[in-house]
Design an enzyme around this catalytic site. Structure first.
Site, short mmCIF file in Angstrom:
data_model
loop_
_atom_site.label_atom_id
_atom_site.label_comp_id
_atom_site.label_asym_id
_atom_site.label_seq_id
_atom_site.Cartn_x
_atom_site.Cartn_y
_atom_site.Cartn_z
N LEU A 178 0.86 -1.17 0.00
CA LEU A 178 0.00 0.00 0.00
C LEU A 178 0.91 1.23 0.00
O LEU A 178 1.96 1.23 0.65
CB LEU A 178 -0.91 0.03 1.24
CG LEU A 178 -1.96 -1.08 1.37
CD1 LEU A 178 -2.73 -0.93 2.68
CD2 LEU A 178 -2.93 -1.07 0.19
N ASP A 179 0.50 2.27 -0.71
CA ASP A 179 1.28 3.50 -0.72
C ASP A 179 1.42 4.05 0.70
O ASP A 179 0.59 3.77 1.58
CB ASP A 179 0.61 4.56 -1.60
CG ASP A 179 0.63 4.19 -3.07
OD1 ASP A 179 1.51 3.42 -3.47
OD2 ASP A 179 -0.24 4.69 -3.81
N LEU A 180 2.44 4.87 0.89
CA LEU A 180 2.72 5.44 2.21
C LEU A 180 1.48 6.10 2.82
O LEU A 180 1.16 5.90 3.99
CB LEU A 180 3.86 6.46 2.10
CG LEU A 180 4.23 7.20 3.39
CD1 LEU A 180 4.83 6.26 4.42
CD2 LEU A 180 5.18 8.35 3.09
N ARG B 297 -5.76 5.23 -7.96
CA ARG B 297 -5.57 6.68 -8.02
C ARG B 297 -5.61 7.17 -9.46
O ARG B 297 -6.25 8.19 -9.78
CB ARG B 297 -4.23 7.05 -7.36
CG ARG B 297 -4.16 6.74 -5.88
CD ARG B 297 -2.75 6.81 -5.34
NE ARG B 297 -2.17 8.15 -5.50
CZ ARG B 297 -0.91 8.45 -5.19
NH1 ARG B 297 -0.09 7.50 -4.75
NH2 ARG B 297 -0.47 9.69 -5.34
#
Length: 403
Positions: A214-216, A328
């Site tokens: 998962l992205d930061l 996104r």
């Protein structure tokens, strides 16, 4: 007139792809491609890779594990003491020189150092922010907070969800005060490499492995495997698209379409990670995402209708693949960029939401331990919930509340 063989040779050189620059390791002198240089040094010469970090604490970590893994006075312990300069002694940074002092071959010297550095596990770090959603003998699913990385920037420094999970599992594996084993493995011991006089150390628990990323600044459900076998089984499910994923996305506008199909390409020439929808004639990674409006500021709308009302909305996004930035990017491509996602047109965060409003809401997969299908739901992150309330979003009439 140029001879045919010479002409063919020049043509092949002119048409061949450019050769990647090669760098030499300052310790073992191995020739490396630029992309693998830092990883190689991390397990060969960490003191030369990051001298400041080494002096600030990494040296102490390495010295402590040298004492734990090798009998004092053993050949391996002596080689590591010379190489890294424990006790304030000057470090022998050249592996060729170290091999000469030890009377070893260069290969034995290199392998001893690399095997030792690989054996040092990531630090375990307690945190009251770790929320375990599901756990069995093979895996656990946690609710990752936004702003915390899945893995640490450096194995020995912590600050990530992996370090929290290491602490959680070490507590389960440790034997309690009365000596009875908890979790089945805490009381096992093994003999060290020092022969008859070797030290006995607790058998380390296998390092947990994240099975996806998962992205930061993305929050939500994150899967860790407890064993290499479980990691292989779980990652196979992700790679073969047998894992069903659902994301909650707080967006600046409703989408113009409910199904986005578009290959994803890398953006070249940028320092950060960025993707784009491929243009006509370009070849990229196939990606497909369904988008359903589940909450907006319009009253009485039906869940799923696209573009029915203006203003912010909450989407349920279901990506069929797991491409980098897929949700996104596809939200932006549908005219519904995620709030706070400045990289893809969503502007800056506002109010309680100071990051992009994306949350990994649910996962459906098969547990390697039980063989049974499993659905895990991560409660919506508090900052996204409060931002939705401030925006006056209301759930739509049908199908809105189920991931």
């Amino acid at each position: 007139m140029m001879s045919t063989p010479l002409f063919a040779l020049l043509l092949s050189v002119a048409c061949s792809p450019p050769i990647s620059p090669r760098l030499a390791c300052p310790s073992c002198r191995q020739a490396l491609q630029e992309k693998s240089y830092r990883r190689h040094l991390a397990f060969c010469a960490p003191d030369l890779l990051d001298p400041e970090g080494w002096a600030a604490g990494d040296c102490a970590v390495v010295q402590r594990h040298c004492s734990r893994l090798h009998r004092p006075g053993s050949a391996a312990a002596r080689a590591l003491e010379l190489r890294f300069g424990f006790g304030g002694k000057p470090a022998v940074t050249s592996q060729q020189r170290l091999a000469a002092e030890m009377g070893w071959t260069n290969r034995r010297t290199r392998d001893t150092i690399a095997k030792f550095l690989h054996a040092i596990p990531p630090v375990s770090e307690p945190s009251d922010r770790l929320q375990v959603l599901y756990e069995d003998a093979s895996m656990l699913v946690v609710n990752k907070p936004a702003g915390v990385g899945v893995t640490p920037e450096h194995r020995w420094r912590g600050g990530s969800v992996l370090n929290w999970v290491m602490w959680h599992l070490s507590r389960d594996a440790a034997p309690p005060q009365d000596g009875r084993g908890r979790g089945g493995g805490g009381g096992q011991r093994r003999r060290g490499r020092g022969g008859r006089g070797g030290r006995r150390t607790p058998a380390p628990a296998p390092e947990p492995r994240p099975c996806h990323r998962l992205d930061l600044n993305t929050s939500g459900a994150l899967v860790f495997a407890k064993t290499p076998e479980a990691a292989s089984a779980l990652m196979s499910q992700f790679e073969s698209r047998r894992v069903r994923k659902a994301y909650a996305a707080l967006c600046t506008a409703p989408p113009g379409e409910s199904l986005v199909e578009g290959e994803i390409c890398r953006v070249d020439g940028v320092q950060h990670c960025e993707r784009r929808v491929c243009g006509p004639g370009e070849s990229g990674q196939a990606a497909r995402t369904s988008l359903v409006v589940v909450a907006d500021s319009a009253a009485g709308g039906e869940a799923g209708s696209a573009g029915a009302a203006g203003g912010e909305c909450l989407l349920l996004a279901r990506p069929e693949q797991g491409r980098t930035h897929q949700v996104r990017l596809h939200c932006a491509a549908a005219g519904s960029p995620i709030l706070g996602d400045a990289l893809y047109g969503g502007g800056e965060g506002r109010g309680p939401l100071q990051r992009h409003g994306l949350h990994a809401l649910a996962l459906t997969l098969v547990s390697p331990a039980t063989g049974a299908p499993l659905e895990v739901v991560a409660p919506l992150a508090d900052d996204m919930r409060r931002a939705a309330l401030e925006a006056g979003l209301r759930m739509r009439s049908a199908g809105a509340g189920r991931a």
